[in-house]
Design a protein around this motif. Structure first.
Motif, PDB file in Angstrom:
ATOM      1  N   GLY A  60     -39.585 -32.912  10.018  1.00  0.00           N
ATOM      2  CA  GLY A  60     -39.893 -31.503   9.761  1.00  0.00           C
ATOM      3  C   GLY A  60     -40.499 -30.874  11.004  1.00  0.00           C
ATOM      4  O   GLY A  60     -41.440 -31.424  11.583  1.00  0.00           O
TER       5      GLY A  60
ATOM      6  N   THR B  37     -42.503 -25.001   8.916  1.00  0.00           N
ATOM      7  CA  THR B  37     -42.267 -24.514   7.556  1.00  0.00           C
ATOM      8  C   THR B  37     -42.628 -23.041   7.486  1.00  0.00           C
ATOM      9  O   THR B  37     -43.709 -22.637   7.920  1.00  0.00           O
ATOM     10  CB  THR B  37     -43.099 -25.328   6.536  1.00  0.00           C
ATOM     11  OG1 THR B  37     -42.694 -26.704   6.634  1.00  0.00           O
ATOM     12  CG2 THR B  37     -42.852 -24.858   5.119  1.00  0.00           C
TER      13      THR B  37
ATOM     14  N   LYS C  10     -28.889 -29.638  12.337  1.00  0.00           N
ATOM     15  CA  LYS C  10     -30.287 -29.217  12.144  1.00  0.00           C
ATOM     16  C   LYS C  10     -30.363 -28.025  11.194  1.00  0.00           C
ATOM     17  O   LYS C  10     -31.268 -27.925  10.373  1.00  0.00           O
ATOM     18  CB  LYS C  10     -30.918 -28.873  13.501  1.00  0.00           C
ATOM     19  CG  LYS C  10     -31.252 -30.124  14.306  1.00  0.00           C
ATOM     20  CD  LYS C  10     -31.400 -29.861  15.790  1.00  0.00           C
ATOM     21  CE  LYS C  10     -32.612 -29.080  16.166  1.00  0.00           C
ATOM     22  NZ  LYS C  10     -32.841 -29.109  17.632  1.00  0.00           N
ATOM     23  N   ASP C  11     -29.392 -27.132  11.300  1.00  0.00           N
ATOM     24  CA  ASP C  11     -29.349 -25.963  10.421  1.00  0.00           C
ATOM     25  C   ASP C  11     -28.979 -26.370   8.994  1.00  0.00           C
ATOM     26  O   ASP C  11     -29.623 -25.978   8.024  1.00  0.00           O
ATOM     27  CB  ASP C  11     -28.340 -24.958  10.970  1.00  0.00           C
ATOM     28  CG  ASP C  11     -28.373 -23.638  10.202  1.00  0.00           C
ATOM     29  OD1 ASP C  11     -29.476 -23.202   9.821  1.00  0.00           O
ATOM     30  OD2 ASP C  11     -27.308 -23.063   9.972  1.00  0.00           O
TER      31      ASP C  11
ATOM     32  N   SER D 109     -31.819 -28.390   7.310  1.00  0.00           N
ATOM     33  CA  SER D 109     -33.062 -27.673   6.977  1.00  0.00           C
ATOM     34  C   SER D 109     -33.002 -27.380   5.480  1.00  0.00           C
ATOM     35  O   SER D 109     -31.924 -27.371   4.895  1.00  0.00           O
ATOM     36  CB  SER D 109     -33.160 -26.383   7.780  1.00  0.00           C
ATOM     37  OG  SER D 109     -33.315 -26.685   9.156  1.00  0.00           O
TER      38      SER D 109
ATOM     39  N   THR E 221     -38.088 -25.221   5.374  1.00  0.00           N
ATOM     40  CA  THR E 221     -38.528 -26.192   6.371  1.00  0.00           C
ATOM     41  C   THR E 221     -37.387 -26.445   7.348  1.00  0.00           C
ATOM     42  O   THR E 221     -36.296 -26.861   6.942  1.00  0.00           O
ATOM     43  CB  THR E 221     -38.970 -27.518   5.712  1.00  0.00           C
ATOM     44  OG1 THR E 221     -40.012 -27.241   4.776  1.00  0.00           O
ATOM     45  CG2 THR E 221     -39.461 -28.521   6.748  1.00  0.00           C
ATOM     46  N   GLU E 222     -37.646 -26.144   8.624  1.00  0.00           N
ATOM     47  CA  GLU E 222     -36.652 -26.425   9.665  1.00  0.00           C
ATOM     48  C   GLU E 222     -36.858 -27.856  10.149  1.00  0.00           C
ATOM     49  O   GLU E 222     -37.994 -28.311  10.289  1.00  0.00           O
ATOM     50  CB  GLU E 222     -36.812 -25.433  10.817  1.00  0.00           C
ATOM     51  CG  GLU E 222     -36.486 -24.008  10.402  1.00  0.00           C
ATOM     52  CD  GLU E 222     -36.731 -22.989  11.499  1.00  0.00           C
ATOM     53  OE1 GLU E 222     -37.360 -23.355  12.526  1.00  0.00           O
ATOM     54  OE2 GLU E 222     -36.294 -21.833  11.331  1.00  0.00           O
ATOM     55  N   VAL E 223     -35.746 -28.567  10.383  1.00  0.00           N
ATOM     56  CA  VAL E 223     -35.856 -29.987  10.734  1.00  0.00           C
ATOM     57  C   VAL E 223     -35.201 -30.259  12.080  1.00  0.00           C
ATOM     58  O   VAL E 223     -34.384 -29.475  12.569  1.00  0.00           O
ATOM     59  CB  VAL E 223     -35.200 -30.887   9.654  1.00  0.00           C
ATOM     60  CG1 VAL E 223     -35.826 -30.652   8.296  1.00  0.00           C
ATOM     61  CG2 VAL E 223     -33.687 -30.711   9.596  1.00  0.00           C
TER      62      VAL E 223
END
Length: 352
Positions: A12, A15, A52-53, A56, A69-71
């Motif tokens: 993560g 957020t 990644k997009d 998320s 939450t972006e990962v």
């Protein structure tokens, strides 16, 4: 044998708070997907920034608040080209294919024992499977139609089949009857859901070509249960499965109140999806599909979840509309994501 695979890490990064959802969408248990088997095979391999997009995720909490939450994705992002077996079999049929081969489980000893006791009912009309003492895996479209969360997901509940009480406990004596009816209809203990996680790959819209690949979600229960749950596994290719057979249990709409089990072979696969003719009706959507394989270097056999049943789909095959019952495979990336949702970190998710 279950083959160990190096799993990518999902971490993560940040957020963000989002507006509360409207919870106004209608539950739709049958989807129509424009991207069929050939289309799936032609899809470009997602770049790291795409992944990644897509991985998320949104979390919706019991009080209606919502976060994104972006990962980041670290480690081996496997080339999916070696993840399929080429196989083609074309037929055009219905959700029940020829003779109905489903089994209703009536005997409470089976119903309340592993692996059948891992099946749960979702209050929006779907099924799911227990994957930890506090988590349930199901299909994303049971909660979200690609644009908004469905009406019933605001006060989401999970029904766990009641276990047989030994020798008649206080509750049983007080009610004057056995838990669950004698005709094999399961009774449920309903538990509220604390939060839900849905990958952004699904939220990008059901009409998008890759949306169906992300039709999975994890629900965190408000209180832990004390039942045996089923572990996640990495989905092998068809040729690595005994007889290409898969198994799953759920609560089909046309067999009200019954736990329905089925097994069948897989007809075809893409990197992210299984296409099969397991007999299933709406209501079993979100069931965990599992296999039984040997543990590496042990004599023990172990069942693990390798896919989530997404439901009946119309797909393009050679320019024609064919229908299949479709399941979303648990790839190494999805394993890493679901494991991260369950544990809150990637420390327990390094070996598939």
């Amino acid at each position: 044998t279950w083959h160990l695979k190096k799993i990518p890490q999902i971490v993560g990064e940040r957020t963000l708070s989002l507006d509360s959802p409207k919870f106004e969408a209608k539950t739709k248990l049958e989807l129509s997907s424009v991207c069929g088997i050939e289309c799936q095979r032609r899809l470009p391999v997602p770049s790291l920034s795409d992944l990644k997009d897509l991985l998320s995720y949104e979390t919706v909490f019991e009080n209606g608040t919502r976060t994104l939450t972006e990962v980041n994705v670290l480690g081996p992002v496997l080339d999916p080209a070696g993840n399929t077996t080429t196989r083609r079999s074309l037929r055009k049929k219905r959700q029940i294919y020829g003779t109905d081969s489903r089994f209703s489980i009536y005997d409470r000893r089976f119903m309340t024992n592993f692996p059948f006791n891992t099946a749960v009912k979702i209050s929006t009309g779907c099924s799911g499977i227990l994957v930890s003492p506090k988590h349930v895996l199901t299909a994303a479209h049971c909660l979200h139609n690609g644009k908004d969360y469905v009406k019933g997901s605001k006060r989401l509940r999970v029904g766990l089949m009641k276990t047989k009480s030994r020798g008649g406990g206080r509750k049983q004596r007080r009610s004057g009857r056995k838990q669950g009816s004698s005709d094999g209809t399961p009774s449920f203990q309903w538990t509220r859901v604390k939060s839900t996680h849905i990958p952004k790959g699904w939220l990008k819209g059901v009409s998008g070509d890759v949306a169906l690949d992300y039709d999975y979600a994890v629900l965190e229960l408000k209180r832990p249960h004390k039942r045996k749950y089923m572990e996640l596994g990495i989905s092998p290719t068809i040729k690595m499965m005994p007889g290409s057979m898969i198994h799953f249990s759920g609560f089909d709409n046309d067999r009200s109140g019954q736990l329905v089990y089925r097994f069948c072979s897989i007809s075809d696969e893409s990197n992210d999806l299984f296409y099969q003719y397991c007999d299933a009706e709406p209501g079993s959507t979100g069931s965990g599909i599992y296999l039984r394989l040997k543990e590496p270097s042990k004599k023990k056999w172990k069942r693990k979840i390798i896919a989530v049943y997404s439901g009946h789909q119309w797909v393009d095959v050679n320019g024609e509309q064919q229908d299949y019952n479709v399941a979303v495979r648990i790839t190494p990336l999805k394993y890493a994501q679901i494991c991260f949702w369950i544990h809150g970190n990637d420390g327990n998710c390094t070996q598939g």
